[in-house]
Design a protein around this motif. Structure first.
Motif, PDB file in Angstrom:
ATOM      1  N   ARG A  26       0.822  -1.210   0.000  1.00 34.37           N
ATOM      2  CA  ARG A  26       0.000   0.000   0.000  1.00 34.37           C
ATOM      3  C   ARG A  26       0.857   1.263   0.000  1.00 34.37           C
ATOM      4  O   ARG A  26       0.410   2.314  -0.458  1.00 34.37           O
ATOM      5  CB  ARG A  26      -0.936  -0.019   1.214  1.00 34.37           C
ATOM      6  CG  ARG A  26      -2.092  -1.002   1.104  1.00 34.37           C
ATOM      7  CD  ARG A  26      -3.188  -0.453   0.201  1.00 34.37           C
ATOM      8  NE  ARG A  26      -3.606   0.860   0.641  1.00 34.37           N
ATOM      9  CZ  ARG A  26      -4.519   1.095   1.597  1.00 34.37           C
ATOM     10  NH1 ARG A  26      -5.119   0.072   2.190  1.00 34.37           N
ATOM     11  NH2 ARG A  26      -4.844   2.314   1.945  1.00 34.37           N
ATOM     12  N   LEU A  60      -6.212  -0.128   6.876  1.00 32.05           N
ATOM     13  CA  LEU A  60      -5.948  -0.670   5.546  1.00 32.05           C
ATOM     14  C   LEU A  60      -7.229  -0.923   4.751  1.00 32.05           C
ATOM     15  O   LEU A  60      -7.176  -1.501   3.669  1.00 32.05           O
ATOM     16  CB  LEU A  60      -5.152  -1.961   5.660  1.00 32.05           C
ATOM     17  CG  LEU A  60      -3.706  -1.821   6.159  1.00 32.05           C
ATOM     18  CD1 LEU A  60      -3.039  -3.181   6.242  1.00 32.05           C
ATOM     19  CD2 LEU A  60      -2.902  -0.895   5.262  1.00 32.05           C
ATOM     20  N   LEU A 122      -3.844  -6.345  -5.564  1.00 31.14           N
ATOM     21  CA  LEU A 122      -2.784  -5.370  -5.838  1.00 31.14           C
ATOM     22  C   LEU A 122      -1.673  -5.966  -6.683  1.00 31.14           C
ATOM     23  O   LEU A 122      -0.629  -5.337  -6.885  1.00 31.14           O
ATOM     24  CB  LEU A 122      -2.211  -4.853  -4.511  1.00 31.14           C
ATOM     25  CG  LEU A 122      -3.183  -4.050  -3.639  1.00 31.14           C
ATOM     26  CD1 LEU A 122      -2.556  -3.738  -2.281  1.00 31.14           C
ATOM     27  CD2 LEU A 122      -3.608  -2.763  -4.330  1.00 31.14           C
TER      28      LEU A 122
END
Length: 516
Positions: A26, A60, A122
């Motif tokens: 992230r 998150l 991701l």
């Protein structure tokens, strides 16, 4: 021959390794995750996530999904033999302290599945059946050897994180001992469907003359995770049939289906170091202890939350001095936790007259008595939830305003439509002010490219111990770094120069974020 490069090589794809990988990803950090297992776990002993973990998950963006995968439990029931000796009501005991004022069941496999899913979205996958077999390090990075199907490859990384369990290869390569011991007793864990007097939806602890059992509610009707002690002399290949009669003793439970069963030994050990140069230890690679209080998995996740942003900041050019704060912040907590759970666990499972007196006399008498008091239940929640954990002796921790000191977890303050925890989802350093903000502070934050969030100074802020007008410089993991009751540029500049990322940037139009 080097066949790959990455920023951070993570050994181990358990909850700690996956959570570290997700936080780093992230923040734009490249990761490589290697695990010698064939795939995610199906049978797990870790079953609870605490409030502090759920707060990290909220940061998150995982909070709602985590709550959809597990279940709450409301109370702890204490049986001696077949008699109910007391109940402790748990729900709501943390009201006003956290957005998650409860205890929550979310098993290790569910945690791993959720984290892996978000990593996959991701573009990050785990290299299964791949083991980090060793590494060397120099001033610029780490050169690690990975093995899969008998074939070796070499990976060059800036850092390596050992999240590979109690038998950690990374820890062995670091030549770091895991000091402590192992309990002589052997234990078992079983996932079963049952009926009987065990109360559905509650945690049920059963104490007996030579035994203890803990029943934890699982998602699904009448499904429980049972942890117990194998009888003395049990064979290494003990099966569920050996303990079934102990579970069904006194008519408390009747097993209708066994889903899985496993035996294990319990250790109480802490690594002598959590860091050696560019190598770090997290989770069970750094500390292993009893399952008392559901702390193991949560402590590993806390390790990851502490280290991830520090690695990311250093990789973006920040001072490597920041990495020196990981071990002094996390290891003292691990040592204290192992010591506390060791004393409690020894009293519950120990043999001999003194242990039996504690188990059958002291615990059933004092626990129901003491937990009648809200203050005791509140302290119990603060401890078990890990919301009480702080870093007062860290070099990162400075100052005090109100009851809040540098190193404290940022107190949670709700407001209409949200809370002061909402900005933490940016995973960045930020300044919080409760009440009016000094215009010079706005300009200072703008020059440092620091978000400034201004909240009302209301009754909730007062109860949380915050001081009107004080500045609270909050770390990316939600702990307070610097606290200043008044604007002091020499203090702010010195702290920023040492610990904050980036350089001073000109910004003619400072814009605070006002939250009403």
């Amino acid at each position: 021959m080097t066949t790959g490069t990455t920023d951070v090589l993570i050994a181990g794809a358990g909850p700690t390794g996956l959570f570290l990988a997700l936080w780093l990803t992230r923040l734009g950090v490249r990761v490589l995750i290697a695990d010698p297992r064939r795939g995610p776990v199906r049978e797990t002993r870790a079953i609870a996530v605490q409030a502090r973990t759920l707060e990290f998950y909220d940061q998150l963006g995982l909070g709602e999904q985590a709550l959809a995968r597990g279940r709450h439990f409301d109370r702890l029931n204490l049986f001696v033999g077949g008699d109910l000796r007391g109940s402790v009501r748990l729900r709501g005991v943390g009201d006003g302290l956290t957005p998650h004022p409860y205890l929550y069941i979310l098993t290790q496999d569910e945690n791993e599945a959720m984290l892996a899913s978000h990593l996959g979205a991701l573009g990050v996958q785990v290299d299964w059946e791949t083991e980090v077999t060793g590494f060397t390090q120099d001033g610029d990075g780490v050169t690690a050897t990975l093995e899969r199907d008998g074939r070796e490859r070499t990976v060059r990384a800036s850092f390596v994180a050992g999240c590979d369990g109690a038998r950690s290869t990374v820890r062995h390569a670091m030549n770091v001992p895991l000091s402590g011991g192992t309990y002589e007793q052997r234990f078992y864990v079983a996932d079963i469907t049952l009926s009987g007097r065990i109360r559905e939806g509650d945690v049920n602890l059963v104490l007996a003359d030579d035994d203890f059992l803990a029943f934890f509610p699982m998602p699904g009707s009448d499904r429980h995770r049972v942890v117990g002690q194998l009888p003395p002399g049990a064979p290494e290949d003990a099966t569920f049939d050996l303990v079934r009669s102990r579970i069904e003793a006194n008519g408390l439970a009747r097993v209708s289906q066994l889903h899985w069963f496993s035996t294990y030994r319990v250790h109480h050990r802490v690594a002598d170091q959590f860091r050696a140069g560019r190598a770090f230890l997290l989770g069970d690679a750094a500390h292993v202890h009893t399952p008392v209080g559901g702390q193991g998995m949560n402590t590993g996740l806390g390790d990851a939350a502490n280290l991830a942003w520090k690695l990311a900041q250093v990789l973006r050019g920040g001072s490597t001095e920041l990495l020196d704060t990981y071990e002094p912040e996390r290891r003292p907590f691990a040592v204290s936790l192992v010591g506390t759970t060791d004393r409690v666990f020894t009293g519950i499972v120990g043999r001999g007259r003194a242990a039996r007196l504690f188990r059958l006399g002291v615990v059933p008498t004092l626990v129901p008595l003491l937990t009648r008091f809200r203050a005791v239940r509140r302290l119990l929640f603060l401890t078990v939830s890990q919301t009480r954990l702080r870093y007062p002796r860290s070099p990162l921790s400075q100052g005090r305003a109100g009851r809040v000191r540098g190193g404290d977890r940022l107190p949670w303050v709700p407001h209409p439509g949200g809370s002061n925890f909402d900005p933490l989802r940016t995973l960045t350093w930020q300044v919080h002010v409760y009440g009016g903000a000094d215009p010079e502070l706005l300009a200072w934050c703008a020059r440092r490219d620091l978000p400034l969030h201004v909240f009302p100074y209301d009754a909730a802020a007062r109860r949380a111990g915050l001081e009107a007008g004080a500045a609270y410089l909050v770390r990316p993991d939600g702990y307070v770094g610097l606290v200043a009751p008044r604007l002091d540029f020499s203090l702010f500049d010195a702290y920023a120069a040492r610990w904050l990322p980036g350089r001073v940037q000109p910004s003619p139009v400072p814009r605070p974020v006002l939250t009403s």
